[in-house]
Design an enzyme around this catalytic site. Sequence first.
Site, mmCIF file in Angstrom:
data_model
loop_
_atom_site.group_PDB
_atom_site.id
_atom_site.type_symbol
_atom_site.label_atom_id
_atom_site.label_comp_id
_atom_site.label_asym_id
_atom_site.label_seq_id
_atom_site.Cartn_x
_atom_site.Cartn_y
_atom_site.Cartn_z
ATOM 1 C CB ALA A 245 -0.934 -0.074 1.270
ATOM 2 C CG ASP A 246 2.036 3.363 -2.954
ATOM 3 O OD1 ASP A 246 3.147 3.854 -2.972
ATOM 4 O OD2 ASP A 246 1.937 2.258 -3.539
#
Length: 354
Positions: A245-246
């Site tokens: 995930a960013d």
Amino acid sequence: MSLESLRYSRGSLQVLNQLLLPQQSEYEQVKGVQDGAAAIRTMKVRGAPAIAIVGVLSLAVELTNSPIQEVADLMTFVTVSLDHLVSARPTAVNMKKAADELTTFLSLESEKSEASAQGLTQSLIQWAESLLQKDVQDNRLIGDLGAQHILKTVNSTEGVCVLTHCNTGSLATAGYGTALGVVRSLHALGHLSHVFCTETRPYNQGSRLTAYELVYEKIPATLITDSMAAVTMRERRVAAVVVGADRVVANGDTANKVGTYQLAIIAKYHKIPFYVAAPSTSCDLSLPTGNSIVIEERPSQELTDINGVRIAAPGINVWNPAFDVTPHELITGIITERGVFKPEELKEGLTQKA
């Protein structure tokens, strides 16, 4: 030994130019903030944790080698530099969080009666170095907690088959990795039967980087195209999907490399648990839903050209978002260094364990 995305000693920072992988392994010197921002923007270094680490270390290296003598000048330089680094790739929240925390820390330090530019610089350098050390520790916790949770959830006597997307390993972090860290931990425990990695178009982080790491570490793995995910889940007994995930927001909506959203939909259809593995620094509890996440759009040439050779019809329009947002209702669990949470439990869980 895992691959190194960066090499740091006080006053020196080198980053592995990931644009050249897998054909060449070349480390490039980062002499300061401008070099750091350029490496992030051009994706020589990528992965939300690595972006933050390279960002703050580039600042530390510049101040080590070119010290500033006055407190006011130092604080101005730090503020401008951090803004520049944050703007290099805005979707990943880790750099913004690191910038905010470092700014608050230095502001408090500067208010002390004995504050000096030299002392503040040393405090900044130590803060940046501690971020590097913490990332490796957090990644190992993510790997172990995720592996243990998946083994409890997935009932398999033949080992767990995992599908992953993009690159979330040592090359995306300071070491070990997030989603790929979970894969590593399953492998170390002897409970990984196989891992499928998508090529991850258009930048091919899966085929260039994840495949490179898996071969390097001798983990049983197979590369597939992005369009093969559904048939792979159906025909190859995939037991879990694990992605990175960013940015993860308060309700569990998650921004990650484009293509993640469709994987979550396919996993839901096939009744396969879908996990997001990310450090708490990638969790942005200030945003209520994924609708507020700014999605970076990349140059059209990444779709139309391969290695400088045009493959698309001239004149065609291009839309090239680097990320998409997976709704929380498609996510089984969010794996952090503080525990594994259902999306609806994330905000309370992180707040209680802070």
